[in-house]
Write a protein that holds these residues in place. Structure first.
Motif, short mmCIF file in Angstrom:
data_model
loop_
_atom_site.label_atom_id
_atom_site.label_comp_id
_atom_site.label_asym_id
_atom_site.label_seq_id
_atom_site.Cartn_x
_atom_site.Cartn_y
_atom_site.Cartn_z
N THR A 196 -18.19 -3.10 -2.68
CA THR A 196 -17.74 -4.47 -2.96
C THR A 196 -16.86 -5.02 -1.84
O THR A 196 -16.57 -6.22 -1.84
CB THR A 196 -16.97 -4.51 -4.29
N SER A 197 -16.44 -4.19 -0.92
CA SER A 197 -15.69 -4.66 0.25
C SER A 197 -16.63 -5.45 1.17
O SER A 197 -17.78 -5.06 1.38
CB SER A 197 -15.08 -3.48 1.01
N TYR A 198 -16.14 -6.54 1.72
CA TYR A 198 -16.97 -7.37 2.60
C TYR A 198 -17.39 -6.58 3.84
O TYR A 198 -18.55 -6.62 4.25
CB TYR A 198 -16.19 -8.62 3.00
N ALA A 199 -16.45 -5.83 4.43
CA ALA A 199 -16.75 -5.09 5.66
C ALA A 199 -17.76 -3.98 5.40
O ALA A 199 -18.69 -3.78 6.20
CB ALA A 199 -15.46 -4.51 6.24
N ILE A 230 0.84 -1.20 0.00
CA ILE A 230 0.00 0.00 0.00
C ILE A 230 0.87 1.25 0.00
O ILE A 230 0.58 2.23 -0.70
CB ILE A 230 -0.95 -0.01 1.21
N ALA A 231 1.97 1.22 0.77
CA ALA A 231 2.87 2.38 0.82
C ALA A 231 3.56 2.60 -0.52
O ALA A 231 3.72 3.74 -0.97
CB ALA A 231 3.90 2.18 1.93
N GLU A 232 3.98 1.52 -1.18
CA GLU A 232 4.63 1.64 -2.49
C GLU A 232 3.65 2.11 -3.56
O GLU A 232 4.00 2.91 -4.43
CB GLU A 232 5.24 0.30 -2.90
N ARG A 233 2.42 1.63 -3.49
CA ARG A 233 1.45 1.95 -4.54
C ARG A 233 0.90 3.37 -4.40
O ARG A 233 0.82 4.11 -5.39
CB ARG A 233 0.30 0.95 -4.48
N ASP A 234 0.54 3.77 -3.18
CA ASP A 234 -0.12 5.06 -2.98
C ASP A 234 0.83 6.15 -2.50
O ASP A 234 0.48 7.33 -2.57
CB ASP A 234 -1.27 4.91 -1.97
N GLY A 235 1.98 5.78 -1.97
CA GLY A 235 2.92 6.78 -1.48
C GLY A 235 2.46 7.49 -0.22
O GLY A 235 2.82 8.66 0.01
N LEU A 244 -2.84 -14.27 0.90
CA LEU A 244 -3.41 -13.51 2.01
C LEU A 244 -2.99 -12.04 1.94
O LEU A 244 -3.78 -11.14 2.24
CB LEU A 244 -2.98 -14.12 3.35
N THR A 245 -1.75 -11.79 1.52
CA THR A 245 -1.29 -10.41 1.39
C THR A 245 -2.11 -9.64 0.36
O THR A 245 -2.54 -8.51 0.60
CB THR A 245 0.20 -10.39 0.99
N GLN A 246 -2.36 -10.26 -0.79
CA GLN A 246 -3.17 -9.60 -1.82
C GLN A 246 -4.59 -9.37 -1.34
O GLN A 246 -5.20 -8.32 -1.62
CB GLN A 246 -3.18 -10.46 -3.08
N ALA A 247 -5.14 -10.34 -0.60
CA ALA A 247 -6.50 -10.19 -0.09
C ALA A 247 -6.59 -9.05 0.93
O ALA A 247 -7.56 -8.29 0.94
CB ALA A 247 -6.97 -11.51 0.54
N ILE A 248 -5.58 -8.92 1.78
CA ILE A 248 -5.57 -7.84 2.78
C ILE A 248 -5.49 -6.48 2.08
O ILE A 248 -6.20 -5.53 2.44
CB ILE A 248 -4.41 -8.02 3.76
N VAL A 249 -4.61 -6.37 1.07
CA VAL A 249 -4.48 -5.11 0.34
C VAL A 249 -5.80 -4.72 -0.31
O VAL A 249 -6.24 -3.57 -0.23
CB VAL A 249 -3.36 -5.23 -0.72
N THR A 250 -6.46 -5.70 -0.95
CA THR A 250 -7.72 -5.41 -1.63
C THR A 250 -8.80 -4.99 -0.64
O THR A 250 -9.52 -4.00 -0.85
CB THR A 250 -8.18 -6.65 -2.42
N ALA A 284 -10.87 -10.50 4.37
CA ALA A 284 -9.56 -10.81 3.79
C ALA A 284 -9.31 -12.31 3.72
O ALA A 284 -8.82 -12.83 2.72
CB ALA A 284 -8.46 -10.13 4.61
N THR A 285 -9.68 -13.04 4.78
CA THR A 285 -9.44 -14.49 4.78
C THR A 285 -10.38 -15.21 3.83
O THR A 285 -9.99 -16.19 3.18
CB THR A 285 -9.60 -15.06 6.20
N GLN A 286 -11.62 -14.76 3.73
CA GLN A 286 -12.57 -15.42 2.83
C GLN A 286 -12.19 -15.22 1.37
O GLN A 286 -12.54 -16.05 0.52
CB GLN A 286 -13.98 -14.90 3.07
N ALA A 287 -11.48 -14.14 1.06
CA ALA A 287 -11.09 -13.89 -0.33
C ALA A 287 -10.05 -14.88 -0.83
O ALA A 287 -9.86 -15.02 -2.05
CB ALA A 287 -10.55 -12.47 -0.47
#
Length: 227
Positions: free
Chosen positions: A209-212, A123-128, A192-198, A181-184
């Motif tokens: 579209t976010s589960y939460a 997230i830090a690399e993508r969004d700065g 799991l890392t990609q699911a958490i980022v999404t 994140a875990t269900q994704a």
């Protein structure tokens, strides 16, 4: 005449005092140096991101959002049996604990902690930006304002809308973010890392579209109909 001489002496004395005040050195003002956080202690999460820069736009849950951590976010369960001991836990550790609630990640705290750290890096690399700010924004957007309870009148029970307590709002938000994140990762090649980022990115943006976010709107919609 005597009054004039006294006035002239007073003027001379005041002039000498003014000269002495000009010649006197100015007192040195001590400038306090800004406190630099020690890596991994107090304000730095994973020794990388400063939590003192993070702000929570939701005033209800702001007193309960704790980002203080010491090194690796692992308390060893020392607050487990304390009254409201979870308030002393960092929300980072609470999210990591939520990731291993059930399923394939149960008991794998080191794996989930590494996955979450890698997610914050991406997230830090993508969004700065500070990824902790994105994480706190996701929690604030996913915290429901109200829910329903059952009130029984004799043999008939009716749903009734009630306001959620701030501590419960934070609990529900962290639980839904971790569960989403875990269900994704189920029946998917997504790590799991990609699911958490999404999940965190969508929740921070308020994406339905976010589960939460979806669970929050569902609960609030049911509560609105039960008012």
């Amino acid at each position: 005449r005597a009054q004039g001489e006294a006035d002239s002496v007073r003027c001379v004395f005041m002039a000498e005092e003014a000269e002495l005040a000009e010649d006197a050195p100015e007192p040195e003002v001590e400038v306090e140096e800004p406190e630099v956080p020690i890596a991994g202690i107090g304000t730095l999460v994973f020794g990388k991101w400063d939590s003192s820069e993070v702000t929570c736009f939701d005033p209800g849950i702001t007193p309960y959002v704790n980002l203080k951590t010491v090194g690796v976010p692992h308390s060893g369960g020392r607050h487990a049996n304390m009254w409201f001991g979870k308030s002393k836990l960092s929300v980072v550790e609470r999210f990591i604990n939520g990731l291993m609630r059930t399923g394939r990640y149960s008991g794998k705290k080191l794996s989930t902690a590494k996955a979450f750290e890698a997610a914050l890096d991406r997230i830090a690399e993508r969004d700065g930006v500070n990824p902790l700010q994105v994480f706190v924004d996701a929690i604030s957007n996913a915290a429901p304002m109200e829910e329903i309870t059952r009130i029984k009148f004799g043999a008939v029970s009716q749903p009734k809308a009630v306001d959620s307590a701030p501590s419960r709002r934070l609990d529900v938000a962290i639980r839904h973010l971790a569960k989403g994140a875990t269900q994704a990762t189920h029946k998917s090649k997504k790590t799991l890392t990609q699911a958490i980022v999404t999940e965190i990115s969508k929740a921070a943006a308020g994406d339905v579209t976010s589960y939460a976010i979806g669970k929050k709107e569902e609960v609030e919609r049911i509560a609105a109909s039960a008012r």
